[in-house]
Design a protein around this motif. Structure first.
Motif, PDB file in Angstrom:
ATOM      1  N   SER A  24       3.572   1.895 -20.312  1.00  0.00           N
ATOM      2  CA  SER A  24       2.620   2.081 -19.296  1.00  0.00           C
ATOM      3  C   SER A  24       1.244   1.678 -19.489  1.00  0.00           C
ATOM      4  CB  SER A  24       2.636   3.818 -18.714  1.00  0.00           C
ATOM      5  OG  SER A  24       1.827   3.875 -17.728  1.00  0.00           O
ATOM      6  N   GLN A  27       0.959  -2.079 -19.520  1.00  0.00           N
ATOM      7  CA  GLN A  27       0.908  -2.736 -18.327  1.00  0.00           C
ATOM      8  C   GLN A  27      -0.653  -2.425 -17.755  1.00  0.00           C
ATOM      9  OE1 GLN A  27       3.724  -0.794 -15.651  1.00  0.00           O
ATOM     10  NE2 GLN A  27       3.107  -2.467 -13.943  1.00  0.00           N
ATOM     11  N   ALA A  30      -3.006  -4.870 -19.522  1.00  0.00           N
ATOM     12  CA  ALA A  30      -2.399  -6.134 -19.580  1.00  0.00           C
ATOM     13  C   ALA A  30      -3.692  -7.166 -19.168  1.00  0.00           C
ATOM     14  CB  ALA A  30      -1.175  -6.638 -18.620  1.00  0.00           C
TER      15      ALA A  30
END
Length: 106
Positions: A24, A27, A30
């Motif tokens: 998580s 992400q 990113a």
């Protein structure tokens, strides 16, 4: 980007929780992953057995060539606390890097 996950003794940090939280956070971060070298997440239960909103996640990101940025977020679960801290870290990163750009020629 290296990821380090630390928990206090009163938090269960099994492999499932670690993998889910790391995925998580990766992400969410990113967009800035190439600009940071390491992410450290520290999770603890600051309220003990009293219940309530008692998980605190402290997230530290280390931008290349700059001082670390540290934020914290309190929530009812480890996942919510970590995600909230990641959102705050993105905001803090953008603010800090915005200060370092030469936007008006000064």
């Amino acid at each position: 980007m290296d990821f380090q996950f630390n928990t206090a003794n009163d938090i269960t940090g099994d492999d499932d929780v670690r993998a889910r939280v790391e995925a998580s956070i990766r992400q969410k971060l990113a967009r800035i992953a190439e600009d940071i070298t390491r992410v450290e997440l520290h999770v603890r239960d600051f309220n003990g057995q009293r219940g309530g909103t008692d998980k605190r996640a402290v997230l530290e990101i280390r931008p290349r060539g700059y001082d670390p940025i540290s934020v914290s977020h309190d929530a009812a679960t480890v996942d919510l606390a970590a995600n909230g801290a990641a959102d705050k870290a993105l905001t803090a990163f953008d603010r800090e890097m915005g200060r370092r750009t030469n936007r008006k020629g000064h």
